[in-house]
Design a protein around this motif. Sequence first.
Motif, PDB file in Angstrom:
ATOM      1  N   LEU A  88       3.127   0.743   3.245  1.00 24.31           N
ATOM      2  CA  LEU A  88       2.862  -0.272   4.266  1.00 24.31           C
ATOM      3  C   LEU A  88       2.646  -1.622   3.612  1.00 24.31           C
ATOM      4  O   LEU A  88       2.066  -1.706   2.525  1.00 24.31           O
ATOM      5  CB  LEU A  88       1.584   0.063   5.054  1.00 24.31           C
ATOM      6  CG  LEU A  88       1.553   1.240   6.019  1.00 24.31           C
ATOM      7  CD1 LEU A  88       0.138   1.382   6.563  1.00 24.31           C
ATOM      8  CD2 LEU A  88       2.538   1.025   7.151  1.00 24.31           C
ATOM      9  N   VAL A  89       3.075  -2.662   4.284  1.00 23.90           N
ATOM     10  CA  VAL A  89       2.689  -4.038   3.954  1.00 23.90           C
ATOM     11  C   VAL A  89       2.332  -4.724   5.262  1.00 23.90           C
ATOM     12  O   VAL A  89       3.148  -4.770   6.188  1.00 23.90           O
ATOM     13  CB  VAL A  89       3.827  -4.815   3.252  1.00 23.90           C
ATOM     14  CG1 VAL A  89       3.361  -6.239   2.957  1.00 23.90           C
ATOM     15  CG2 VAL A  89       4.261  -4.115   1.976  1.00 23.90           C
ATOM     16  N   TRP A 102       0.846  -1.198   0.000  1.00 21.61           N
ATOM     17  CA  TRP A 102       0.000   0.000   0.000  1.00 21.61           C
ATOM     18  C   TRP A 102       0.880   1.246   0.000  1.00 21.61           C
ATOM     19  O   TRP A 102       1.601   1.519   0.959  1.00 21.61           O
ATOM     20  CB  TRP A 102      -0.908   0.014   1.236  1.00 21.61           C
ATOM     21  CG  TRP A 102      -1.941  -1.060   1.252  1.00 21.61           C
ATOM     22  CD1 TRP A 102      -1.960  -2.163   2.055  1.00 21.61           C
ATOM     23  CD2 TRP A 102      -3.117  -1.128   0.443  1.00 21.61           C
ATOM     24  NE1 TRP A 102      -3.073  -2.922   1.794  1.00 21.61           N
ATOM     25  CE2 TRP A 102      -3.800  -2.318   0.810  1.00 21.61           C
ATOM     26  CE3 TRP A 102      -3.658  -0.313  -0.548  1.00 21.61           C
ATOM     27  CZ2 TRP A 102      -5.004  -2.696   0.214  1.00 21.61           C
ATOM     28  CZ3 TRP A 102      -4.848  -0.684  -1.146  1.00 21.61           C
ATOM     29  CH2 TRP A 102      -5.506  -1.866  -0.763  1.00 21.61           C
ATOM     30  N   LYS A 103       0.816   1.995  -1.074  1.00 22.03           N
ATOM     31  CA  LYS A 103       1.584   3.239  -1.212  1.00 22.03           C
ATOM     32  C   LYS A 103       0.781   4.408  -0.658  1.00 22.03           C
ATOM     33  O   LYS A 103      -0.384   4.600  -1.013  1.00 22.03           O
ATOM     34  CB  LYS A 103       1.903   3.478  -2.689  1.00 22.03           C
ATOM     35  CG  LYS A 103       2.560   4.814  -2.968  1.00 22.03           C
ATOM     36  CD  LYS A 103       2.702   5.037  -4.473  1.00 22.03           C
ATOM     37  CE  LYS A 103       3.203   6.426  -4.786  1.00 22.03           C
ATOM     38  NZ  LYS A 103       3.295   6.656  -6.262  1.00 22.03           N
ATOM     39  N   LEU A 104       1.375   5.200   0.215  1.00 19.88           N
ATOM     40  CA  LEU A 104       0.704   6.359   0.799  1.00 19.88           C
ATOM     41  C   LEU A 104       0.512   7.436  -0.268  1.00 19.88           C
ATOM     42  O   LEU A 104       1.478   7.867  -0.903  1.00 19.88           O
ATOM     43  CB  LEU A 104       1.538   6.917   1.957  1.00 19.88           C
ATOM     44  CG  LEU A 104       0.968   8.144   2.680  1.00 19.88           C
ATOM     45  CD1 LEU A 104      -0.319   7.787   3.420  1.00 19.88           C
ATOM     46  CD2 LEU A 104       2.001   8.720   3.659  1.00 19.88           C
ATOM     47  N   ILE A 105      -0.737   7.875  -0.467  1.00 20.19           N
ATOM     48  CA  ILE A 105      -1.013   8.901  -1.475  1.00 20.19           C
ATOM     49  C   ILE A 105      -1.663  10.144  -0.877  1.00 20.19           C
ATOM     50  O   ILE A 105      -1.701  11.192  -1.521  1.00 20.19           O
ATOM     51  CB  ILE A 105      -1.920   8.359  -2.607  1.00 20.19           C
ATOM     52  CG1 ILE A 105      -3.259   7.873  -2.044  1.00 20.19           C
ATOM     53  CG2 ILE A 105      -1.214   7.259  -3.385  1.00 20.19           C
ATOM     54  CD1 ILE A 105      -4.270   7.513  -3.123  1.00 20.19           C
ATOM     55  N   LEU A 148      -6.919   2.031   0.118  1.00 17.28           N
ATOM     56  CA  LEU A 148      -7.071   1.730   1.540  1.00 17.28           C
ATOM     57  C   LEU A 148      -7.240   3.042   2.299  1.00 17.28           C
ATOM     58  O   LEU A 148      -6.468   3.989   2.090  1.00 17.28           O
ATOM     59  CB  LEU A 148      -5.847   0.978   2.057  1.00 17.28           C
ATOM     60  CG  LEU A 148      -5.674   0.874   3.577  1.00 17.28           C
ATOM     61  CD1 LEU A 148      -6.779   0.043   4.199  1.00 17.28           C
ATOM     62  CD2 LEU A 148      -4.289   0.316   3.927  1.00 17.28           C
ATOM     63  N   GLU A 149      -8.237   3.101   3.174  1.00 22.99           N
ATOM     64  CA  GLU A 149      -8.448   4.249   4.041  1.00 22.99           C
ATOM     65  C   GLU A 149      -8.192   3.840   5.491  1.00 22.99           C
ATOM     66  O   GLU A 149      -8.695   2.804   5.942  1.00 22.99           O
ATOM     67  CB  GLU A 149      -9.879   4.774   3.934  1.00 22.99           C
ATOM     68  CG  GLU A 149     -10.254   5.281   2.561  1.00 22.99           C
ATOM     69  CD  GLU A 149     -11.709   5.707   2.490  1.00 22.99           C
ATOM     70  OE1 GLU A 149     -12.085   6.353   1.491  1.00 22.99           O
ATOM     71  OE2 GLU A 149     -12.479   5.372   3.416  1.00 22.99           O
ATOM     72  N   PHE A 186      -4.185   5.158   0.907  1.00 19.18           N
ATOM     73  CA  PHE A 186      -3.119   4.437   0.237  1.00 19.18           C
ATOM     74  C   PHE A 186      -3.664   3.852  -1.060  1.00 19.18           C
ATOM     75  O   PHE A 186      -4.866   3.598  -1.180  1.00 19.18           O
ATOM     76  CB  PHE A 186      -2.599   3.277   1.108  1.00 19.18           C
ATOM     77  CG  PHE A 186      -2.042   3.703   2.448  1.00 19.18           C
ATOM     78  CD1 PHE A 186      -0.677   3.738   2.664  1.00 19.18           C
ATOM     79  CD2 PHE A 186      -2.881   4.045   3.493  1.00 19.18           C
ATOM     80  CE1 PHE A 186      -0.150   4.106   3.898  1.00 19.18           C
ATOM     81  CE2 PHE A 186      -2.385   4.423   4.741  1.00 19.18           C
ATOM     82  CZ  PHE A 186      -1.009   4.461   4.941  1.00 19.18           C
ATOM     83  N   GLU A 187      -2.771   3.611  -1.985  1.00 22.88           N
ATOM     84  CA  GLU A 187      -3.144   2.976  -3.253  1.00 22.88           C
ATOM     85  C   GLU A 187      -2.275   1.752  -3.456  1.00 22.88           C
ATOM     86  O   GLU A 187      -1.074   1.780  -3.164  1.00 22.88           O
ATOM     87  CB  GLU A 187      -2.950   3.954  -4.412  1.00 22.88           C
ATOM     88  CG  GLU A 187      -3.438   3.433  -5.753  1.00 22.88           C
ATOM     89  CD  GLU A 187      -3.337   4.514  -6.816  1.00 22.88           C
ATOM     90  OE1 GLU A 187      -4.381   4.977  -7.302  1.00 22.88           O
ATOM     91  OE2 GLU A 187      -2.197   4.887  -7.171  1.00 22.88           O
ATOM     92  N   VAL A 188      -2.890   0.682  -3.969  1.00 30.14           N
ATOM     93  CA  VAL A 188      -2.138  -0.555  -4.150  1.00 30.14           C
ATOM     94  C   VAL A 188      -1.099  -0.355  -5.243  1.00 30.14           C
ATOM     95  O   VAL A 188      -1.302   0.385  -6.210  1.00 30.14           O
ATOM     96  CB  VAL A 188      -3.081  -1.721  -4.510  1.00 30.14           C
ATOM     97  CG1 VAL A 188      -3.652  -1.568  -5.906  1.00 30.14           C
ATOM     98  CG2 VAL A 188      -2.367  -3.056  -4.385  1.00 30.14           C
ATOM     99  N   ARG A 189       0.047  -0.990  -5.058  1.00 29.42           N
ATOM    100  CA  ARG A 189       1.087  -0.990  -6.071  1.00 29.42           C
ATOM    101  C   ARG A 189       1.517  -2.416  -6.288  1.00 29.42           C
ATOM    102  O   ARG A 189       2.010  -3.072  -5.365  1.00 29.42           O
ATOM    103  CB  ARG A 189       2.275  -0.136  -5.652  1.00 29.42           C
ATOM    104  CG  ARG A 189       3.367  -0.081  -6.699  1.00 29.42           C
ATOM    105  CD  ARG A 189       4.543   0.784  -6.281  1.00 29.42           C
ATOM    106  NE  ARG A 189       5.619   0.687  -7.243  1.00 29.42           N
ATOM    107  CZ  ARG A 189       6.850   1.090  -7.024  1.00 29.42           C
ATOM    108  NH1 ARG A 189       7.169   1.636  -5.873  1.00 29.42           N
ATOM    109  NH2 ARG A 189       7.782   0.975  -7.948  1.00 29.42           N
ATOM    110  N   HIS A 190       1.297  -2.906  -7.520  1.00 28.53           N
ATOM    111  CA  HIS A 190       1.692  -4.278  -7.850  1.00 28.53           C
ATOM    112  C   HIS A 190       3.146  -4.265  -8.305  1.00 28.53           C
ATOM    113  O   HIS A 190       3.508  -3.613  -9.283  1.00 28.53           O
ATOM    114  CB  HIS A 190       0.791  -4.843  -8.952  1.00 28.53           C
ATOM    115  CG  HIS A 190      -0.647  -4.959  -8.520  1.00 28.53           C
ATOM    116  ND1 HIS A 190      -1.060  -5.868  -7.576  1.00 28.53           N
ATOM    117  CD2 HIS A 190      -1.742  -4.251  -8.897  1.00 28.53           C
ATOM    118  CE1 HIS A 190      -2.369  -5.745  -7.393  1.00 28.53           C
ATOM    119  NE2 HIS A 190      -2.810  -4.768  -8.171  1.00 28.53           N
TER     120      HIS A 190
END
Length: 258
Positions: A169-170, A148-151, A239-240, A252-256
């Motif tokens: 975060l992971v 999860w990348k903080l945006i 993710l909130e 956060f936004e998912v980053r693959h």
Amino acid sequence: MKRIFSLAYFLLAAIFLAGCAVAERSGNDAEAALGELPASYQGDLPCADCAGIRHHLSLFEGGVYRLEMIYMGKGEEARFDEQGEWSLDTTGRTLTLDDGEQPRKWRVEDDSTLEALDLEGNEIESTLDYTLKRTDGLVTENLENTYWKLIELGGESIEVTEGQREPHLVLHATDSRVAGSTGCNRLMASYEKDGDSLRFSQPATTMMACLNDADASVEPRFLEVLEETTSYRVLADQLELRDDDGKVMARFEVRHLT
């Protein structure tokens, strides 16, 4: 005089009950119109100066939506994400997406098809295809074992420049352990999850110096958010983290990675 007041009272009561009935019918109509929620719709809409605008719309229970728009052929910088509240009119035929700026309107043709309308809510006169089709399932990321990348932090967008470490975060499910970065330092913590409840404990970091003032301002606020988090919500690929009052403190936004 008493008869007049009595008649007025019963008339007002009748109007009130009729309004409730209409509201109830509109709720039923809405459920019938959109079908089971959450729901995901996708389609490529016409574009004046690109190959098309790919839309991926996710509707969630509670009136929340996420819309991803990609201007095809324009590169990664031509991707835009929007989040706001959706609503249906009393007939269940017009869907409004409101992000607080310019509302978008769609006609609900059936539970699997949405057609874009113009800004006034009128049909677009064109032979081109302005429809979105419901997909088989809503792709929602898992809270755990996801990068999860903080945006966004406290309503402020977090920008990461080239060469800069990104805050992330992971949450590792096997041992309820958090690994990540504040943008300056490695981040470590443990967590407890129960339904929508989420609490972090013992957050700690390495002690490297931040390279710039922006990084230095993010780290303490990021750690404070972790300490105050009591619940979370995953909306598609975002993710909130929320506090006791349900206020969104960070997104956060998912980053693959693969």
